[in-house]
Design a protein around this motif. Structure first.
Motif, short mmCIF file in Angstrom:
data_model
loop_
_atom_site.label_atom_id
_atom_site.label_comp_id
_atom_site.label_asym_id
_atom_site.label_seq_id
_atom_site.Cartn_x
_atom_site.Cartn_y
_atom_site.Cartn_z
N ILE A 86 0.87 -1.17 0.00
CA ILE A 86 0.00 0.00 0.00
C ILE A 86 0.91 1.22 0.00
O ILE A 86 1.83 1.32 0.82
N ARG A 97 0.38 7.54 -8.21
CA ARG A 97 0.61 6.27 -8.91
C ARG A 97 1.85 6.36 -9.82
O ARG A 97 2.70 5.47 -9.81
N ALA A 101 -7.56 2.29 -9.62
CA ALA A 101 -8.57 2.57 -8.59
C ALA A 101 -8.05 2.45 -7.16
O ALA A 101 -8.72 2.88 -6.23
N ASP A 102 -6.87 1.86 -6.95
CA ASP A 102 -6.37 1.61 -5.61
C ASP A 102 -4.96 2.17 -5.45
O ASP A 102 -4.23 2.29 -6.42
N SER A 103 -4.56 2.44 -4.23
CA SER A 103 -3.18 2.83 -3.95
C SER A 103 -2.41 1.61 -3.46
O SER A 103 -1.90 1.56 -2.34
N VAL A 104 -2.34 0.62 -4.34
CA VAL A 104 -1.71 -0.64 -3.99
C VAL A 104 -0.83 -1.09 -5.16
O VAL A 104 -1.15 -0.81 -6.32
#
Length: 151
Positions: free
Chosen positions: A64, A69, A118-121
């Motif tokens: 995470i 990005r 869509a995610d901070s992963v």
């Protein structure tokens, strides 16, 4: 007798390096398909965030990250390239694939990072092309990336 033993050793060493060279072909199916990286094979020389969590041989926690990005991906790319034995095979925003060559024998590992929009992963897959065991090299590589992004 000693000459035969030396000759046999030379043939075995040359044969081994030929085997590694022939077997180090780019595997099919790398990349992201429907949000998933290629699954690891059954051998323990691969680690992935998308393996089942109960698969303790292959599973690693996704990373995470905070920040952007693009900046996160650039940090990963910079870190990997500065190691000196990695080259980028493919890079688009959200996905990068490296080939990492071992210094001694020339084994190639495919190391992929996937940063869904869509995610901070960061999802990753790091797997050896040849052999069975990697002596924890892929897992250690990923741990260093985790340290880079978390700190």
């Amino acid at each position: 007798m000693v000459r035969w033993i030396i000759a046999l050793i030379v043939v075995l060493v040359v044969g081994f390096f030929i085997y590694v060279n022939v077997s180090n072909k780019l595997p099919e199916g790398l990349g992201v398909t429907d949000g998933l990286l290629k699954p690891c094979s059954s051998s323990p020389n691969c680690v992935s965030t998308q393996a089942a969590p109960e698969d303790t041989v292959h599973y690693a926690e996704p990373i995470i990250y905070t920040g952007g990005r693009k900046d996160t991906q650039l940090s990963i790319e910079s870190y990997m390239l500065n190691k000196g034995n990695a080259r980028i095979v493919s890079s688009t925003l959200g996905y990068v694939h490296f080939e990492v060559t071992s210094h001694l024998v020339g084994y190639i590992d495919d190391v992929e990072f996937y940063l869904p929009e869509a995610d901070s992963v960061v999802h990753f897959r790091s797997g050896s092309r040849v052999g069975h065991s990697d002596f924890g090299v892929n897992r250690e590589r990923v741990r260093k990336i985790q340290d880079l992004l978390v700190n």
